[in-house]
Enzyme design. Structure first.
Site, short mmCIF file in Angstrom:
data_model
loop_
_atom_site.label_atom_id
_atom_site.label_comp_id
_atom_site.label_asym_id
_atom_site.label_seq_id
_atom_site.Cartn_x
_atom_site.Cartn_y
_atom_site.Cartn_z
N ASP A 45 -2.02 5.91 -6.08
CA ASP A 45 -2.45 4.88 -4.88
C ASP A 45 -2.45 3.44 -5.31
O ASP A 45 -3.42 2.96 -6.20
CB ASP A 45 -3.77 5.43 -4.16
CG ASP A 45 -4.13 4.50 -3.08
OD1 ASP A 45 -3.10 3.94 -2.25
OD2 ASP A 45 -5.24 4.23 -2.84
N ASP A 86 0.72 -1.17 -0.08
CA ASP A 86 0.07 0.13 0.07
C ASP A 86 0.86 1.22 -0.06
O ASP A 86 1.60 1.54 0.88
CB ASP A 86 -1.00 0.00 1.40
CG ASP A 86 -2.11 1.34 0.97
OD1 ASP A 86 -2.08 1.74 0.06
OD2 ASP A 86 -2.73 1.39 2.34
#
Ligand SMILES: *[C@@H]1O[C@H](CO)[C@@H](O)[C@H](O)[C@H]1NC(C)=O
Ligand SMILES: *[C@@H]1O[C@H](CO)[C@@H](O)[C@H](O)[C@H]1NC(C)=O
Ligand SMILES: *[C@@H]1O[C@H](CO)[C@@H](O)[C@H](O)[C@H]1NC(C)=O
Ligand SMILES: *[C@@H]1O[C@H](CO)[C@@H](O)[C@H](O)[C@H]1NC(C)=O
Ligand SMILES: *[C@@H]1O[C@H](CO)[C@@H](O)[C@H](O)[C@H]1NC(C)=O
Ligand SMILES: *[C@@H]1O[C@H](CO)[C@@H](O)[C@H](O)[C@H]1NC(C)=O
Length: 408
Positions: A282, A101
């Site tokens: 992201d 992440d």
């Protein structure tokens, strides 16, 4: 990896530089394979999951994050496609599978309550409590220092790691490998003794422990093929120059905001639909998010029709054939998404409630707020190699063998 050093040294001797244009086929950085898992269960709520994650970014961007924000019962990341790194923790090498992440920075384990971390001789309990709120989910637990190995070459002796006591929103992973900027860890520790503010990330520690020479992470994602054995992606820590995972040059742009934020403009059919604005890159967001105005202009040009079942816009074969490139301009370089890169992988239509053979555009509208006008999710990152460079506070992109692939 050991094999490449003689080659690099040879290049230095021959050319007097290590960053030779005759790039070695292997990278001088240290790589970590990331397995792509495709969850074949159908009926995932892709759009709601993404919206909820985007909302948590927006709240932070607008600095009005409050715990009173209504928590939605959706997973933190979509459970259809996840990129997972296998790490080991402790002197006894306990294995955990962590979601990669870039949108968060705490590394933690213990999401699976039936697979607990057992402190070993290398574990140090810190007496600190860690809480990370991801908007649609959170975890709460205890902070340890321990040995964390991302690979045989990437062994961090003293990594601060969260061990979940309770979590919500994480079902198909053991935790998170947080490779966002360290600023995102601010306020996640309730320090018992010293006032702890931020928690050094795995990248910070790889650098301070002298394992990598620059605090840089490169990410190579791969488009979904639908094959039973999806090709692996790769994380590269340290020097990414010369990696075989990209082609041509890397274009860098200054990092913006606490996230891996960048400035970009978007055009479709040669017409600018979003003027230069700040947003984020992201890995935990699936689709590409763009401001409502830009999105409407794009959808109007494509002729897409809203599809209730998937929450995406559907186009016909004729409209697909007529698609132009959707171009993201970053740091003066154009990063086009081909028509094939603009659609949701057809092999995964059923997973999102869609129908076989139909074509859905993999983009979503978002209400822009300052510093969060768009999110380039992994439908973008699967087409371009990305570089997150903390040392020079910049983000880079480069084309790959998959940029023009027609796998969707
Ligand atoms: C843990 O892994 C390292 C290599 O990464 C190895 O040297 C060590 O022997 C392993 N320890 C145990 C207890 O398996
Ligand atoms: C481990 O790292 C933490 C900071 O994350 C530091 O406070 C602590 O002193 C370090 N421990 C050792 C043994 O280096
Ligand atoms: C959780 O751990 C148990 C025990 O190792 C394992 O059987 C199960 O598959 C794990 N669940 C997930 C979602 O990974
Ligand atoms: C697949 O997704 C479903 C949610 O639709 C989830 O309940 C399940 O745990 C996931 N399976 C795996 C193996 O991740
Ligand atoms: C898209 O088309 C609709 C009607 O055809 C129109 O109302 C809307 O303003 C258009 N949006 C943009 C951004 O062009
Ligand atoms: C993709 O295709 C376009 C158009 O043919 C071409 O200009 C571009 O160089 C290609 N990019 C890559 C990375 O192959």
């Amino acid at each position: 990896m050991i094999m490449i050093y003689p080659f690099v040294i040879l290049c230095s001797l021959l050319f007097g530089v290590t960053a030779s244009p005759l790039a070695p086929t292997e990278t001088p950085g240290l790589s970590v394979p990331i397995r792509k898992f495709v969850n074949v269960t159908s009926g995932h709520n892709l759009v709601n999951t993404g919206r909820s994650r985007a909302q948590s970014f927006r709240d932070r961007a607008a600095s009005k994050r409050t715990s009173s924000t209504k928590r939605q019962e959706v997973p933190v990341v979509n459970e259809i496609i996840t990129y997972i790194a296998e790490i080991t923790v402790g002197a006894d090498n306990q294995t955990f599978h962590l979601l990669v992440d870039t949108g968060s920075s705490n590394t933690w384990i213990g999401a699976n309550s039936s697979y607990a971390y057992v402190p070993s001789s290398s574990s140090v309990w810190t007496d600190d409590i860690v809480i990370v709120d991801y908007g649609s989910g959170y975890f709460f637990g205890y902070e340890y220092y321990d040995t964390v190995a991302l690979s045989n070459d990437l062994v961090i002796k003293n990594q601060s790691i969260g061990v979940a006591d309770f979590q919500q929103g994480f079902t198909s992973m053991d935790g998170i490998l947080g490779i966002g900027p360290v600023a995102l860890t601010d306020g996640t520790i309730l320090g018992d003794l010293a006032p702890v503010t931020t928690v050094p990330t795995v990248s910070d520690n790889l650098f301070t422990e002298g394992i990598i020479s620059a605090e840089v992470v490169g990410i190579a994602f791969v488009p979904t093929t639908g094959a039973a054995d999806e090709p692996e992606g790769e994380l590269i820590f340290g020097d990414v120059e010369g990696s075989s995972k990209y082609t041509g040059q890397i274009t860098y742009t200054q990092k913006e905001t606490d996230y891996w934020g960048i400035t970009q403009s978007i055009s479709y059919s040669g017409i600018e639909i979003m003027a230069s604005a700040v947003g984020v890159v992201d890995t935990g967001t699936t689709l590409n998010y763009m401001p409502t105005d830009a999105f409407n202009a794009y959808i109007n040009s494509t002729g897409g029709i809203f599809d209730e079942a998937t929450g995406l816009y559907e186009i016909t074969e004729e409209q697909y054939d007529a698609l132009d490139d959707l171009v993201f301009t970053i740091g003066g370089t154009d990063f086009p998404l081909t028509s094939n890169a603009q659609i949701w992988p057809r092999t995964l239509n059923a997973n999102i409630g869609g129908e076989e053979g139909k074509l859905y555009l993999a983009a979503v509208a978002t209400d822009p707020v300052e510093d969060l006008n768009f999110i380039n999710g992994y439908v973008f990152l699967e087409r371009y190699f990305s570089v997150f460079d903390n040392t020079n506070s910049r983000v880079g992109f480069a084309a790959t063998a998959y940029t023009n692939a027609t796998t969707n």
